[in-house]
Design an enzyme around this catalytic site. Structure first.
Site, PDB file in Angstrom:
ATOM      1  N   ASP A  75       0.813  -1.236  -0.011  1.00 21.25           N
ATOM      2  CA  ASP A  75       0.006  -0.034  -0.087  1.00 21.25           C
ATOM      3  C   ASP A  75       0.942   1.345   0.100  1.00 21.25           C
ATOM      4  O   ASP A  75       2.129   1.281   0.476  1.00 21.25           O
ATOM      5  CB  ASP A  75      -0.904   0.050   1.132  1.00 21.25           C
ATOM      6  CG  ASP A  75      -0.349  -0.086   2.599  1.00 21.25           C
ATOM      7  OD1 ASP A  75       0.875  -0.792   2.613  1.00 21.25           O
ATOM      8  OD2 ASP A  75      -0.740   0.590   3.683  1.00 21.25           O
ATOM      9  N   GLU A  86      -0.188  -1.333   5.698  1.00 22.50           N
ATOM     10  CA  GLU A  86       0.934  -1.209   6.420  1.00 22.50           C
ATOM     11  C   GLU A  86       0.900   0.473   6.837  1.00 22.50           C
ATOM     12  O   GLU A  86       1.194   0.838   7.981  1.00 22.50           O
ATOM     13  CB  GLU A  86       2.542  -1.428   6.264  1.00 22.50           C
ATOM     14  CG  GLU A  86       3.500  -1.307   6.904  1.00 22.50           C
ATOM     15  CD  GLU A  86       4.040   0.094   6.899  1.00 22.50           C
ATOM     16  OE1 GLU A  86       4.883   0.512   8.063  1.00 22.50           O
ATOM     17  OE2 GLU A  86       3.732   0.745   5.803  1.00 22.50           O
TER      18      GLU A  86
END
Length: 396
Positions: A76, A141
């Protein structure tokens, strides 16, 4: 052991990374990125490739007759902000003078590309690790570091002996960072007409008193010789009133608190509570909670409290990483810390799994509108990952 990494690998890896940067993969929307990563793992020859419950992409090679090593990278990215302020369009993956520009280039799609092609270098050289070597692309994350790794370890049953975080470190070694705590302070006042403010209690003004006290607290926070001083910053504020000509009866602000070694969640909350008590303000401080449904439909829920961690410099993993870099790239890397937070908060801070950081890209470009990475550094990282896997796992 000299593991070949031909120019054809470097070219293919650059193309792969360029494609990854062109895929928007905001947190909880990593599905297209996950598909592309899994396809590349399969193409280069990973023995097993799968996606777990939360959407992590996992690739494995090795004979399974030794330790387990996880090369960790997150799929991400953060949002791009104002597109017009970018030097190069954030999702174009522009390459200029050997530098690739774009959101996620260094944080941390460059690291993921290097991990995949580090494994390819091993496979093409006919080297099979004796243990299990995993490359894991995790989800979410950025908003909740460690959440996806917890799922991998505690629900997926993969508990590695070693973890290498590929976050940007400028090809140096990182052995820890401060913890992170997000606090929410809710301040209550008393509503009144703004023409007669003395009849009420202004929640914004009460919050300002607390914020001033918090600012004074910052200079007195604990410090650690390696990680440095704890910090705090008020990062968001909002208020509630009947209208703009009414005294607000509620104000909420958020604190980003970085915890150095020796500081705990309980201590940090008590410090803010002491300010509330001293100022005699009607307020409450709490730790916030992350709630996010992954692209795979997994509901992730976690308190925004992440511990500090530090690996001893003489630990086998740290020393092996330093040696692998020295023998592969020809220099002795600096051993230091990250300023930002990573999945190491879970792997080292909670699960007590030996963890070290090493990745391509400069930390100063992460989350910026000039995000970039030198392609030669991605090649160097791939070579080190391959060498490190052999050093830690042996060969069958």
């Amino acid at each position: 052991m000299n593991i070949p990494f031909p120019a054809s690998h470097a070219e293919a890896m650059a193309t792969f990374l360029e494609e990854l940067v062109r895929i928007p993969s905001l947190s909880t929307h990593e599905d297209a990125m996950a598909t592309r990563l899994a396809n590349e793992m399969q193409r280069v020859g990973f023995a097993d490739v799968w996606t777990d419950r939360i959407g992590n992409v996992i690739g494995r090679v090795g004979s399974g007759q030794g330790p387990k090593l996880v090369l960790n990278g997150h799929m991400d990215i953060v949002d791009v902000g104002e597109v017009g302020r970018w030097t190069h369009p954030p999702y174009d993956g522009v390459i200029k003078d050997g530098v690739l520009f774009g959101r996620g280039a260094c944080d941390m799609k460059g690291g993921l590309a290097a991990m995949v092609y580090g494994v390819k270098a091993l496979l093409d050289a006919g080297i099979e690790p004796a243990g299990d070597l995993y490359v894991v692309g995790v989800v979410q994350e950025e908003p909740c570091e460690g959440c996806a790794m917890r799922v991998l370890v505690e629900e997926g049953g993969i508990r590695p002996d070693y973890v290498v975080l590929g976050e940007p470190s400028n090809l140096q070694v990182r052995v820890g960072h401060r913890g992170r705590l997000e606090m929410k302070v809710t301040v209550r006042g008393k509503a009144a007409h703004a023409s007669a403010p003395s009849l009420g209690s202004n929640a914004i003004q009460n919050a300002a008193r607390l914020i001033f006290g918090i600012e004074l607290l910052a200079a007195r926070l604990a410090t650690d010789p390696f990680l440095g001083q704890g910090t705090l910053a008020v990062t968001e504020i909002e208020s509630q009133a009947a209208s703009r000509n009414a005294v607000p009866d509620r104000c909420v602000f958020y604190i980003d608190r970085r915890l150095t070694l020796g500081e705990t969640e309980r201590k940090a909350l008590a410090e803010v509570q002491n300010i509330i008590n001293t100022e005699e303000v009607d307020a409450q401080v709490d730790v916030t909670e992350y709630l996010g449904t992954s692209y795979s439909g997994y509901d992730c829920r976690a308190r925004n409290a992440f511990p500090a961690w530090v690996m001893p410099e003489d630990h086998h993993l740290v020393q092996t990483t330093v040696r692998s870099i020295r023998e592969t790239l020809g220099y002795r890397p600096r051993v230091g810390k990250w300023d930002f937070s990573t999945d190491g908060t879970y792997t080292a801070g909670v699960a007590n799994i030996p963890t070290v950081g090493f990745g391509p890209g400069e930390e100063r470009y992460a989350h910026t509108q000039d995000e970039q990475i030198r392609l030669n550094d991605v090649v160097d990282a791939a070579r080190v990952y391959a060498r490190l896997a052999v050093e830690l796992l042996g060969t069958s």
